[in-house]
Scaffold this active site. Sequence first.
Site, mmCIF file in Angstrom:
data_model
loop_
_atom_site.group_PDB
_atom_site.id
_atom_site.type_symbol
_atom_site.label_atom_id
_atom_site.label_comp_id
_atom_site.label_asym_id
_atom_site.label_seq_id
_atom_site.Cartn_x
_atom_site.Cartn_y
_atom_site.Cartn_z
ATOM 1 N N ASP A 13 -21.502 -46.314 -15.767
ATOM 2 C CA ASP A 13 -20.385 -45.641 -15.107
ATOM 3 C C ASP A 13 -19.301 -45.399 -16.160
ATOM 4 O OD1 ASP A 13 -18.161 -44.914 -13.602
ATOM 5 O OD2 ASP A 13 -18.389 -46.529 -12.142
ATOM 6 N N ILE A 14 -18.799 -44.168 -16.270
ATOM 7 C CA ILE A 14 -17.779 -43.879 -17.277
ATOM 8 C C ILE A 14 -16.478 -44.640 -17.020
ATOM 9 C CG2 ILE A 14 -18.648 -41.615 -17.984
ATOM 10 C CD1 ILE A 14 -16.488 -40.353 -16.180
ATOM 11 N N THR B 209 -13.496 -40.944 -10.527
ATOM 12 C CA THR B 209 -14.441 -40.482 -11.555
ATOM 13 C C THR B 209 -13.816 -39.446 -12.480
ATOM 14 O OG1 THR B 209 -16.341 -40.915 -10.134
ATOM 15 C CG2 THR B 209 -16.668 -39.381 -11.949
ATOM 16 N N THR C 121 -14.072 -26.517 -15.053
ATOM 17 C CA THR C 121 -14.389 -25.475 -14.085
ATOM 18 C C THR C 121 -13.300 -24.411 -14.032
ATOM 19 O OG1 THR C 121 -14.676 -25.074 -11.697
ATOM 20 C CG2 THR C 121 -13.340 -26.949 -12.313
ATOM 21 N N TYR D 194 -10.916 -31.602 -5.433
ATOM 22 C CA TYR D 194 -11.832 -31.502 -6.580
ATOM 23 C C TYR D 194 -11.178 -30.788 -7.756
ATOM 24 C CZ TYR D 194 -15.246 -29.231 -9.594
ATOM 25 O OH TYR D 194 -15.907 -28.743 -10.697
ATOM 26 N N LYS E 74 -10.049 -32.113 -11.577
ATOM 27 C CA LYS E 74 -10.538 -31.528 -12.829
ATOM 28 C C LYS E 74 -9.371 -31.002 -13.675
ATOM 29 C CE LYS E 74 -14.114 -31.049 -14.249
ATOM 30 N NZ LYS E 74 -14.908 -31.952 -15.166
ATOM 31 N N ASN F 156 -22.207 -22.144 -11.301
ATOM 32 C CA ASN F 156 -23.555 -22.213 -11.866
ATOM 33 C C ASN F 156 -24.606 -22.171 -10.759
ATOM 34 O OD1 ASN F 156 -23.799 -23.911 -15.001
ATOM 35 N ND2 ASN F 156 -21.952 -22.958 -14.196
ATOM 36 N N ASN G 71 -19.967 -14.153 -1.144
ATOM 37 C CA ASN G 71 -20.913 -15.158 -0.663
ATOM 38 C C ASN G 71 -21.963 -14.557 0.274
ATOM 39 O OD1 ASN G 71 -19.671 -17.144 -2.125
ATOM 40 N ND2 ASN G 71 -18.620 -18.100 -0.389
ATOM 41 N N PRO H 248 -10.869 -25.681 4.659
ATOM 42 C CA PRO H 248 -9.423 -25.645 4.368
ATOM 43 C C PRO H 248 -9.156 -25.286 2.913
ATOM 44 C CG PRO H 248 -10.039 -27.677 5.525
ATOM 45 C CD PRO H 248 -11.312 -27.002 5.135
ATOM 46 N N GLY H 249 -8.153 -24.433 2.693
ATOM 47 C CA GLY H 249 -7.719 -24.103 1.336
ATOM 48 C C GLY H 249 -8.740 -23.345 0.514
#
Length: 357
Positions: free
Chosen positions: A58-59, A99, A133, A166, A170, A196, A265, A297-298
């Site tokens: 685990d980092i 993480t 990202t 998320y 990042k 990706n 999409n 949401p968002g």
Amino acid sequence: MKLLVTGGAGFIGSAVIRHIIHNTKDEVINLDKLTYAGNLESLAEVSDSERYAFEQVDICNRAEVDRVLAQHKPDAIMHLAAESHVDRSIDGPAEFIETNIVGTYTLLDATRSYWNTLPEAKKTAFRFHHISTDEVYGDLPHPSEKTNVEEHLFTEQTPYAPSSPYSASKASSDHLVRAWHRTYGLPVLITNCSNNYGPYHFPEKLIPLMILNALEGKPLPVYGKGDQIRDWLFVEDHARALYKVVTEGKVGETYNIGGHNEKQNIEVVNTLCDILQELRPQENSYRSLVITVTDRPGHDRRYAIDASKIENELGWAPEETFETGIRKTVQWYLDNLDWCQRVQDGSYQRERLGAAE
């Protein structure tokens, strides 16, 4: 070179490792915690190589990261380990903070300590490559807003405006990497990529989810109107770009990596349905399975990358069009349904995530 790849059992990380083992003479150490999205089967074709080693770490575990660095003595680190699914970040942001932010900090500080022990020549040649990202930039004007969308692309100078837990995590990790360069002189590189797709993608993501649901006759849920636009990048093209950056990129620079494939999409889903109808025909069209569901949401409306910097400075360009890459992807899933079943068992049954109800 000896490269340490964090998150090497994940979707993009495993593609990077396969590329390095198949196309270079470099050695790779794969450091991966093996969460639900990490799977060593993705590396079966290279795991017997004398140039490949695996460490289940685990980092966030500083002592273990220190041990791996001291034992293997890498010449560069490619940091891909991350929680990466927006919908999961809506349901449970804590793991993303742990993480993506704390883990990146732990890895950076361990790397700085290790880097300071290196002889001057190795210290100068060392690289810390952080893979991020395009979602850190927020979203762009949408064609429905009647703007000239061609004028609006993410560049390396686009201000950060993350929308989800998320992308915020990042963005935070990107800032930490730049701070370790500015304050401590750690030789870093950052890349920000578009969406990706390709082989070995965990089935929570749009393309594998739609393929597997369609084959089982299940609904194909599309968020909102399905008019959200993404720039699609074939994962093997991305792997080539990442290796190009870590070996030839200029220290302290950021490079945006995109596929030049903006698609709504709903276009992506309909394309998948049409290819499946050709390769695995059924009486009723797969398109009949498409349904619309409440948007998340968002939800960002549009992502699109200006990849001219990496093309002009490093000579990289995608080899796959969306049409060739998506066909290869569908065929891979048709040929590897057993893999899909094994990686889902006990962890995920393609249920809706990120509804925030």
